[in-house]
Design a protein around this motif. Structure first.
Motif, PDB file in Angstrom:
ATOM      1  N   PRO A  19       0.843  -1.194   0.000  1.00  0.00           N
ATOM      2  CA  PRO A  19       0.000   0.000   0.000  1.00  0.00           C
ATOM      3  C   PRO A  19       0.881   1.249   0.000  1.00  0.00           C
ATOM      4  CG  PRO A  19      -0.062  -1.093   2.153  1.00  0.00           C
ATOM      5  CD  PRO A  19       0.735  -1.977   1.243  1.00  0.00           C
ATOM      6  N   CYS A  20       0.456   2.293  -0.714  1.00  0.00           N
ATOM      7  CA  CYS A  20       1.252   3.523  -0.696  1.00  0.00           C
ATOM      8  C   CYS A  20       1.051   4.208   0.657  1.00  0.00           C
ATOM      9  CB  CYS A  20       0.868   4.422  -1.871  1.00  0.00           C
ATOM     10  SG  CYS A  20      -0.570   5.467  -1.582  1.00  0.00           S
ATOM     11  N   PRO A  21       1.857   5.208   0.991  1.00  0.00           N
ATOM     12  CA  PRO A  21       1.790   5.789   2.343  1.00  0.00           C
ATOM     13  C   PRO A  21       0.554   6.643   2.623  1.00  0.00           C
ATOM     14  CG  PRO A  21       3.861   6.360   1.244  1.00  0.00           C
ATOM     15  CD  PRO A  21       2.987   5.731   0.221  1.00  0.00           C
ATOM     16  N   GLY A  52      -5.502   5.467   4.083  1.00  0.00           N
ATOM     17  CA  GLY A  52      -6.806   5.124   3.514  1.00  0.00           C
ATOM     18  C   GLY A  52      -6.845   5.058   2.001  1.00  0.00           C
ATOM     19  N   CYS A  53      -5.686   5.143   1.347  1.00  0.00           N
ATOM     20  CA  CYS A  53      -5.676   5.093  -0.130  1.00  0.00           C
ATOM     21  C   CYS A  53      -6.258   3.758  -0.607  1.00  0.00           C
ATOM     22  CB  CYS A  53      -4.252   5.261  -0.664  1.00  0.00           C
ATOM     23  SG  CYS A  53      -4.178   5.231  -2.475  1.00  0.00           S
ATOM     24  N   PRO A  54      -7.192   3.800  -1.575  1.00  0.00           N
ATOM     25  CA  PRO A  54      -7.800   2.549  -2.063  1.00  0.00           C
ATOM     26  C   PRO A  54      -6.782   1.545  -2.622  1.00  0.00           C
ATOM     27  CG  PRO A  54      -8.955   4.473  -2.932  1.00  0.00           C
ATOM     28  CD  PRO A  54      -7.723   4.991  -2.250  1.00  0.00           C
ATOM     29  N   CYS A  55      -5.577   1.992  -2.938  1.00  0.00           N
ATOM     30  CA  CYS A  55      -4.589   1.042  -3.478  1.00  0.00           C
ATOM     31  C   CYS A  55      -4.278  -0.051  -2.460  1.00  0.00           C
ATOM     32  CB  CYS A  55      -3.311   1.742  -3.940  1.00  0.00           C
ATOM     33  SG  CYS A  55      -2.162   2.228  -2.627  1.00  0.00           S
ATOM     34  N   GLY A  56      -4.500   0.265  -1.159  1.00  0.00           N
ATOM     35  CA  GLY A  56      -4.216  -0.697  -0.095  1.00  0.00           C
ATOM     36  C   GLY A  56      -5.085  -1.939  -0.176  1.00  0.00           C
ATOM     37  N   PHE A 100       4.354   3.497  -9.078  1.00  0.00           N
ATOM     38  CA  PHE A 100       3.401   4.586  -8.845  1.00  0.00           C
ATOM     39  C   PHE A 100       2.113   4.052  -8.231  1.00  0.00           C
ATOM     40  CE2 PHE A 100       0.175   4.192 -12.294  1.00  0.00           C
ATOM     41  CZ  PHE A 100       0.739   3.127 -12.996  1.00  0.00           C
ATOM     42  N   CYS A 101       1.342   4.939  -7.636  1.00  0.00           N
ATOM     43  CA  CYS A 101       0.034   4.588  -7.112  1.00  0.00           C
ATOM     44  C   CYS A 101      -1.020   5.109  -8.088  1.00  0.00           C
ATOM     45  CB  CYS A 101      -0.206   5.197  -5.730  1.00  0.00           C
ATOM     46  SG  CYS A 101      -1.933   4.985  -5.231  1.00  0.00           S
ATOM     47  N   PRO A 102      -1.813   4.213  -8.696  1.00  0.00           N
ATOM     48  CA  PRO A 102      -2.785   4.666  -9.707  1.00  0.00           C
ATOM     49  C   PRO A 102      -3.918   5.516  -9.118  1.00  0.00           C
ATOM     50  CG  PRO A 102      -2.915   2.269  -9.373  1.00  0.00           C
ATOM     51  CD  PRO A 102      -1.773   2.757  -8.555  1.00  0.00           C
ATOM     52  N   TYR A 103      -4.080   5.504  -7.799  1.00  0.00           N
ATOM     53  CA  TYR A 103      -5.135   6.326  -7.197  1.00  0.00           C
ATOM     54  C   TYR A 103      -4.630   7.744  -6.900  1.00  0.00           C
ATOM     55  CZ  TYR A 103      -7.753   2.019  -6.789  1.00  0.00           C
ATOM     56  OH  TYR A 103      -8.396   0.852  -7.074  1.00  0.00           O
ATOM     57  N   VAL A 104      -3.435   7.817  -6.330  1.00  0.00           N
ATOM     58  CA  VAL A 104      -2.871   9.131  -6.011  1.00  0.00           C
ATOM     59  C   VAL A 104      -2.450   9.856  -7.290  1.00  0.00           C
ATOM     60  CG1 VAL A 104      -0.907  10.292  -4.892  1.00  0.00           C
ATOM     61  CG2 VAL A 104      -2.100   8.437  -3.696  1.00  0.00           C
ATOM     62  N   GLN A 105      -1.944   9.096  -8.244  1.00  0.00           N
ATOM     63  CA  GLN A 105      -1.375   9.700  -9.457  1.00  0.00           C
ATOM     64  C   GLN A 105      -2.320   9.475 -10.644  1.00  0.00           C
ATOM     65  OE1 GLN A 105       2.418   7.571  -8.093  1.00  0.00           O
ATOM     66  NE2 GLN A 105       3.205   9.048  -9.568  1.00  0.00           N
TER      67      GLN A 105
END
Ligand SMILES: [Zn+2]
Length: 280
Positions: free
Chosen positions: A248-250, A253-257, A274-279
């Motif tokens: 999971p990215c830092p 609560g990011c959905p990537c987790g 990369f994180c497709p949700y943040v980026q």
């Protein structure tokens, strides 16, 4: 490969050892690294005092009191050892040694020999490759959002690849490129020219921040280098996305987790994380 922060830390570690001490001998243990070693440089520097040391991009430059000097690139695997007389040991792949009459010596060790050392002169080093086409230092004032927007304008390459171009910005490599794009929330697959002025501002700020933080961390690991026989040139980091595929990215609560975590793709032969949700 060491990027700007690692090279900066090596430069800072060399300062107290290399500067203002008469150099007894610059010793080459072989004729070439990535390129031929400058055979006449040891004569030019023997008995001289190194009076300046600096960093430009991923290169370390040092000049003696007679204006002759060297540029050092650590390559893929190059490390510097600073050895006090009682701890001196000759190791396999020790290619260059800076010896002094007393006190510590400096050793450049490079198993894969992608590193290099070349002769430079204070008057014209900036006129030769790669320095004559190198972009601004990212931590300097001339590197900012406005500059970046101008430099990326019209570029069709991905922003990920564009930042690796040393003509755009000096010293940024794959690791801090990934980290800065994550911090600024920019999808690494976008074309460089598509970034808005505001995104360029964010990205320039993120590049400065990730580099400055890494230097700070590396600096704190440096404090006790004398108590270990650790090689200078690399230090441990905790990255947000780099080399963290599936984690999971830092962002809390990011959905990537609960999805697939940090993604890895290959762009121009280099891994991008990369994180497709943040980026997006
Ligand atoms: Zn995420």
């Amino acid at each position: 490969m060491p990027e700007l922060p690692e090279v900066e830390i090596v430069k800072r570690a060399l300062e107290p050892v290399l500067l203002e001490r008469p150099l007894r001998k610059l010793q080459f243990n072989r004729a070439d690294l990535r390129f031929a070693l400058p055979g006449d440089l040891p004569d030019k520097l023997a008995g001289r005092t190194i009076t300046s040391i600096s960093r430009r991009g991923k290169y370390i430059l040092a000049f003696a009191d007679n204006d002759h000097g060297f540029v050092l690139h650590l390559g893929m695997s190059g490390v510097i050892r600073i050895e006090h007389p009682e701890e001196q040991s000759d190791q396999k792949h020790d290619h260059v040694v800076w010896a002094f009459d007393e006190g510590p010596r400096i050793v450049f060790n490079d198993a894969r020999r992608f590193g290099f050392l070349q002769a430079v002169h204070v008057e014209d080093w900036q006129d030769s490759a790669p320095f004559n086409a190198m972009g601004p230092e990212p931590l300097g004032n001339s590197f900012n959002g406005e500059y970046l927007a101008e430099a990326l304008s019209g570029k069709k390459a991905s922003i990920k690849s564009a930042l690796l171009d040393q003509r755009v910005v000096a010293g940024v490599g794959n690791i801090y490129d990934c980290e800065a794009l994550y911090m600024s929330g920019i999808d690494p697959r976008r074309s460089a020219g598509s970034l808005s002025a505001q995104e360029c501002e964010k990205l320039a700020h993120a590049i400065k921040t990730v580099l400055a933080l890494a230097i700070e961390k590396g600096g704190s690991s440096l404090k006790d280098y004398k108590h270990t026989d650790g090689n200078l040139g690399y230090f441990q980091h905790h990255f947000a996305v780099y080399d963290r595929e599936g984690d999971p990215c830092p962002k809390s609560g990011c959905p990537c987790g609960t999805d697939n975590g940090v993604q890895r793709i290959v762009q121009h032969g280099r891994s991008t994380f990369f994180c497709p949700y943040v980026q997006n």
